[in-house]
Design an enzyme around this catalytic site. Sequence first.
Site, PDB file in Angstrom:
ATOM      1  N   THR A  44     -19.937  -0.815  -1.612  1.00  0.00           N
ATOM      2  CA  THR A  44     -19.656  -1.543  -0.211  1.00  0.00           C
ATOM      3  C   THR A  44     -19.512  -0.769   0.942  1.00  0.00           C
ATOM      4  O   THR A  44     -18.849   0.381   0.702  1.00  0.00           O
ATOM      5  CB  THR A  44     -18.590  -2.546  -0.614  1.00  0.00           C
ATOM      6  OG1 THR A  44     -18.501  -3.326  -1.599  1.00  0.00           O
ATOM      7  CG2 THR A  44     -18.156  -3.402   0.444  1.00  0.00           C
ATOM      8  N   TYR A  69     -11.453   7.627 -12.970  1.00  0.00           N
ATOM      9  CA  TYR A  69     -11.605   6.392 -12.267  1.00  0.00           C
ATOM     10  C   TYR A  69     -12.292   5.316 -13.292  1.00  0.00           C
ATOM     11  O   TYR A  69     -12.051   4.335 -13.396  1.00  0.00           O
ATOM     12  CB  TYR A  69     -12.675   6.554 -10.945  1.00  0.00           C
ATOM     13  CG  TYR A  69     -12.907   5.480 -10.180  1.00  0.00           C
ATOM     14  CD1 TYR A  69     -11.853   5.082  -9.318  1.00  0.00           C
ATOM     15  CD2 TYR A  69     -14.236   4.842 -10.187  1.00  0.00           C
ATOM     16  CE1 TYR A  69     -12.348   3.940  -8.500  1.00  0.00           C
ATOM     17  CE2 TYR A  69     -14.298   3.790  -9.431  1.00  0.00           C
ATOM     18  CZ  TYR A  69     -13.381   3.333  -8.652  1.00  0.00           C
ATOM     19  OH  TYR A  69     -13.867   2.268  -7.614  1.00  0.00           O
ATOM     20  N   ASP A  97       0.837  -1.308  -0.095  1.00  0.00           N
ATOM     21  CA  ASP A  97      -0.054   0.027   0.031  1.00  0.00           C
ATOM     22  C   ASP A  97       0.950   1.363  -0.157  1.00  0.00           C
ATOM     23  O   ASP A  97       1.939   1.460   0.478  1.00  0.00           O
ATOM     24  CB  ASP A  97      -0.936  -0.075   1.308  1.00  0.00           C
ATOM     25  CG  ASP A  97      -2.114   0.765   1.144  1.00  0.00           C
ATOM     26  OD1 ASP A  97      -3.281   0.136   0.914  1.00  0.00           O
ATOM     27  OD2 ASP A  97      -2.245   1.928   0.792  1.00  0.00           O
ATOM     28  N   THR A 117      -5.100   6.508   0.843  1.00  0.00           N
ATOM     29  CA  THR A 117      -6.374   6.508   1.313  1.00  0.00           C
ATOM     30  C   THR A 117      -6.405   5.214   2.671  1.00  0.00           C
ATOM     31  O   THR A 117      -7.408   5.451   3.335  1.00  0.00           O
ATOM     32  CB  THR A 117      -7.789   6.458   0.487  1.00  0.00           C
ATOM     33  OG1 THR A 117      -7.414   5.155  -0.463  1.00  0.00           O
ATOM     34  CG2 THR A 117      -7.837   7.628  -0.124  1.00  0.00           C
ATOM     35  N   GLY A 118      -5.604   4.534   2.433  1.00  0.00           N
ATOM     36  CA  GLY A 118      -5.170   3.358   3.607  1.00  0.00           C
ATOM     37  C   GLY A 118      -4.607   3.935   4.841  1.00  0.00           C
ATOM     38  O   GLY A 118      -4.154   5.027   4.848  1.00  0.00           O
TER      39      GLY A 118
END
Length: 313
Positions: free
Chosen positions: A173, A143, A31, A35-36
Amino acid sequence: MRILVTGGAGFIGSYLCERLLSQRYDVLCLDNFFTGSKDNIIHLMDNHRFELIRHDIIEPVLLEVDQIYNLACPASPIHYQYNPVKTTKTSIMGTINMLGLAKRVRARILQASTSEVYGDPKVNPQKEDYWGNVNCIGMRSCYDEGKRVAETLMMDYHRQNKVDIRIVRIFNTYGPRMALNDGRVVSNFIVQALKGEDITIYGDGRQTRSFCHVSDLVEGMIRMMNKDNFIGPVNLGNPDEYTILEFAKKIKGLTGTKSKIVFKSLPQDDPMQRRPDITLAKESLGWKPKVSVDKGLVETIEYFKKKILNLKT
Ligand code: NAD
Ligand code: UDP
């Protein structure tokens, strides 16, 4: 088996890492932390089968792995539109790098594609054979088009180089571990409701979405990765469809908030309707979502309650 999860410190990726570790696989979580967050995977750090690699997939990487789940890509409109050129690079150069790796080490690779490949669909629900209605020059194109090219690359590496691929098209989700500032509708509405702030509907609220709990999604992804002789694309999502106004009212009801519902302008190219046809997933993978939206939302609301309190202390 050693499994690489790109975007493994993100919302969905962290659950996937957790589930794969519980199945006693070795997991490499890669990663760049755009955004993580380390908070999402901190509980996995002590597991000797878990490794964390800080890396950006737009640069090549060589690792010995048997399977690759390619999730690295910001998913929330505010995040993917923050640096749109980087978003396109992540989907295109990143997917080329991961496919190159899969080809070199003969790993099976699963691409996290999206319902956004259907754009603003003219058919509802969406089936996998629908080609979509996408604006290639709009605010969402970095995107949508990036993910469409990623699917093209997957198919061409498969046809040209015999790479063993899987494509899943993920629909909206949600669940615990979404970031407070994620900007997507589930987290925005819940956080606004819990703080007693106005609940912001973009447009008139007649647009629809269908919400899948992250645990169901991860189950579908793992089934797809391990299914032989089926490359997809396959839709993974919950067909339970709501208008955004109905959804705001549902969050109001579940939180008991006094927040007012207010209407703001609709972002460009916001899809009017979205609902997965999951016949193919049911027939090919024996998969369908198990968590009802109400149950999943109650759990997610509890998570955000704790998260908001922690931030204040
Ligand atoms: P997320 O933003 O929480 O996770 C994405 C992860 O990828 C983050 O940890 C981020 O730091 C990492 N990342 C981004 N660019 C990177 C790069 N260049 N190199 C390395 N790491 C990078 O989003 P999410 O909701 O967990 O989504 C995960 C995947 O699923 C994404 O590919 C997304 O497009 C796809 N998806 C998600 C949804 C959804 O509703 N959550 C719907 C459709 C598709
Ligand atoms: N949305 C909204 N208020 C918000 C955030 C989102 O009304 O605070 C709307 C948004 O315009 C879209 C839907 O909710 O119609 C889902 O938005 P999200 O960003 O969660 O996902 P996506 O548009 O990518 O499906």
